[in-house]
Scaffold this active site. Sequence first.
Site, PDB file in Angstrom:
ATOM      1  N   THR A  51      51.610  30.138  41.528  1.00 12.65           N
ATOM      2  CA  THR A  51      51.601  31.533  42.042  1.00 12.65           C
ATOM      3  C   THR A  51      53.013  31.646  42.830  1.00 12.65           C
ATOM      4  OG1 THR A  51      49.391  31.367  42.886  1.00 12.65           O
ATOM      5  CG2 THR A  51      50.763  32.694  44.087  1.00 12.65           C
ATOM      6  N   GLY A  57      53.972  40.879  39.212  1.00  8.91           N
ATOM      7  CA  GLY A  57      53.237  41.867  40.188  1.00  8.91           C
ATOM      8  C   GLY A  57      51.732  41.552  39.706  1.00  8.91           C
ATOM      9  N   GLU A 122      53.817  47.156  32.423  1.00 15.34           N
ATOM     10  CA  GLU A 122      54.250  46.150  31.709  1.00 15.34           C
ATOM     11  C   GLU A 122      53.409  45.981  30.611  1.00 15.34           C
ATOM     12  OE1 GLU A 122      55.127  42.776  35.420  1.00 15.34           O
ATOM     13  OE2 GLU A 122      53.183  42.920  34.301  1.00 15.34           O
ATOM     14  N   ASP A 211      45.137  19.350  35.321  1.00 18.25           N
ATOM     15  CA  ASP A 211      44.079  18.636  36.102  1.00 18.25           C
ATOM     16  C   ASP A 211      42.797  19.053  36.207  1.00 18.25           C
ATOM     17  OD1 ASP A 211      46.894  17.553  36.473  1.00 18.25           O
ATOM     18  OD2 ASP A 211      46.577  17.203  38.440  1.00 18.25           O
ATOM     19  N   HIS A 232      54.902  33.078  26.916  1.00 15.18           N
ATOM     20  CA  HIS A 232      55.710  34.276  27.536  1.00 15.18           C
ATOM     21  C   HIS A 232      56.828  34.627  26.472  1.00 15.18           C
ATOM     22  CE1 HIS A 232      57.964  36.931  30.036  1.00 15.18           C
ATOM     23  NE2 HIS A 232      56.792  37.059  30.941  1.00 15.18           N
ATOM     24  N   ARG A 280      51.742  40.529  24.701  1.00  5.29           N
ATOM     25  CA  ARG A 280      52.500  39.194  24.959  1.00  5.29           C
ATOM     26  C   ARG A 280      52.275  38.570  23.592  1.00  5.29           C
ATOM     27  NH1 ARG A 280      51.859  37.153  31.001  1.00  5.29           N
ATOM     28  NH2 ARG A 280      53.431  38.717  31.956  1.00  5.29           N
ATOM     29  N   HIS A 339      53.365  29.646  28.993  1.00  8.15           N
ATOM     30  CA  HIS A 339      53.284  30.339  30.148  1.00  8.15           C
ATOM     31  C   HIS A 339      51.632  30.475  30.796  1.00  8.15           C
ATOM     32  CE1 HIS A 339      54.249  33.372  33.077  1.00  8.15           C
ATOM     33  NE2 HIS A 339      53.554  34.384  32.799  1.00  8.15           N
ATOM     34  N   GLU A 363      43.601  30.468  37.189  1.00 11.64           N
ATOM     35  CA  GLU A 363      44.011  29.914  35.968  1.00 11.64           C
ATOM     36  C   GLU A 363      43.403  29.130  34.995  1.00 11.64           C
ATOM     37  OE1 GLU A 363      48.164  29.001  33.396  1.00 11.64           O
ATOM     38  OE2 GLU A 363      48.229  29.155  35.571  1.00 11.64           O
ATOM     39  N   ARG A 374      45.851  37.294  27.663  1.00 13.55           N
ATOM     40  CA  ARG A 374      45.783  37.767  29.154  1.00 13.55           C
ATOM     41  C   ARG A 374      46.587  39.055  29.138  1.00 13.55           C
ATOM     42  NH1 ARG A 374      48.922  37.492  33.812  1.00 13.55           N
ATOM     43  NH2 ARG A 374      50.121  35.751  32.650  1.00 13.55           N
ATOM     44  N   SER A 379      46.667  37.797  36.063  1.00 19.14           N
ATOM     45  CA  SER A 379      46.314  36.720  36.962  1.00 19.14           C
ATOM     46  C   SER A 379      46.423  36.530  38.381  1.00 19.14           C
ATOM     47  CB  SER A 379      47.578  35.834  36.403  1.00 19.14           C
ATOM     48  OG  SER A 379      48.837  36.021  36.628  1.00 19.14           O
TER      49      SER A 379
END
Length: 522
Positions: A51, A57, A122, A211, A232, A280, A339, A363, A374, A379
Amino acid sequence: MTTRLSIDWEAEADLVVIGGGVAGLTAARTASLRGLRVLTLSKGGPADTSTQYAQGGIAVVAPHGDSVESHVHDTVEAGAGLCDVDAVRSIVAGGQAAVAALTDLGAVFDLGRDGQISRTREGGHSTRRIIHAGGDATGAEVQRALNEAGLPVLFGAAVADIVTGPGGVRGVIAVSDKGFGVVHAPAVLLATGGLGHLYALSTNPPGATADGVALGLWAGATVADLEFVQFHPTVLYTPGGLGRRPLISEAVRGEGARLVDTEGDPVTAGVHPRGDLAPRDVVSRAIAARMRALGAEHVYLDARSIDGFPQRFPTITASCLAAGIDPRTDLIPVAPAAHYQCGGVVTDTHGRTGVPGLYAAGEVARTGLHGANRLASNSLLEGLVVGERAGAAAAERLGERAGVGEIPSRFAEYADRAVVQGLMTTHASVVRDRAGLAEALKRLDDVVTRRDTRTAAAHPIAGIEDAALTLTARTLLLSALARTESRGCHTRSDHADAVPGLRRSLPIRLNGDGVPEYAPIP
């Protein structure tokens, strides 16, 4: 069988939150407000979260000239046929209330000349709906606001195992600077972030070691869509750079920057109607193809036409200047890097998994929002909306039996982290093929050892991470081999087209021997 593990500390809670980013802290706050005793465990420090590094944004429907259905359409289009449309609509519709709750906490977003919240556009979005803070420091502002909400967090604490019983979750085994501990609790939320450090280059902080995926699998949950790793397209390139690399936000292209190759030619011309603002996966593939064709290690982002670049993008400017690049006068060298994890532990839109008492948000979760790729800035939106819902849902476990009795052994496969990263970077990156994926699996088989996850490592947290990376690498490779098509951010050079029969998720669980295998989504 029980382990040789000695317990140095114990605690009790109604909810254990694993992870201190947007999803975890939002859930912790929501649950606390409902009277639950919450213990949040964060492996790093207050700023060691994904984060914190989010630049662009939060995608949230604008009050004018936009709609929930438009945002849903853009999300589903980017998701390449694998989004759960009902889940998308549910999460997108919750965006405005989630942002309002965040501003009530004190989060401050950038304003335009009219005094209203400023919005940018974006890749993949049909309109300007991205709100931002500090120019390009939205994640840092979100993290600050949540950190200052006064929620108790035990930093430097990692979870080695989630203990379950006949009624579901019973508690967790954790390790901190106090040693190994047990937290007795009937509910656990996975909010651990992503898997970026499966790869040699990533935008993720060092703790993004998959994890949560491994903990979910070990606890009996289903995972899906792990093959969809978003790279990314524009990460700052420096010769020999490894580990976490600064990303150059998509918002830079949204403000007019152009991608050009090392010969000065446009990179995405003729590739997609939206050009440099294509989704992306499209841009990353275009960059990777151009780099291969020219034998180059990067392309360039030309942002010299953007007025006031240092004021609009102060974080990016600082990263560039540290590398000896002035974005006002120089081209910015960029290349794709790992990413975002689009798949993860399967949940509903309230964070519930198939294991009673186990929740996931952010995530690490696969809610159906992202599908095969995505959409930019969805996110933080998901972390806020599903984090709040999961925190509320955890109240349903109040009164359930908790308590860790005997601590079962947990044996897992380990491989050297550098070996795992090398195999994944070489064979499971932006473009994959069957031969490379199979080779990676074979070589992984050759180098793994099997050890107890809690007693074999001189540095227990590193040992937990290495076990998680190894299991997640194996699961991702199996998923990528099974998806004999190209879809979203999963590209197979030997199967270039999408296959209608594979327009579905490929869920995986561990069998009785702890080996990943396909299973229906519950």
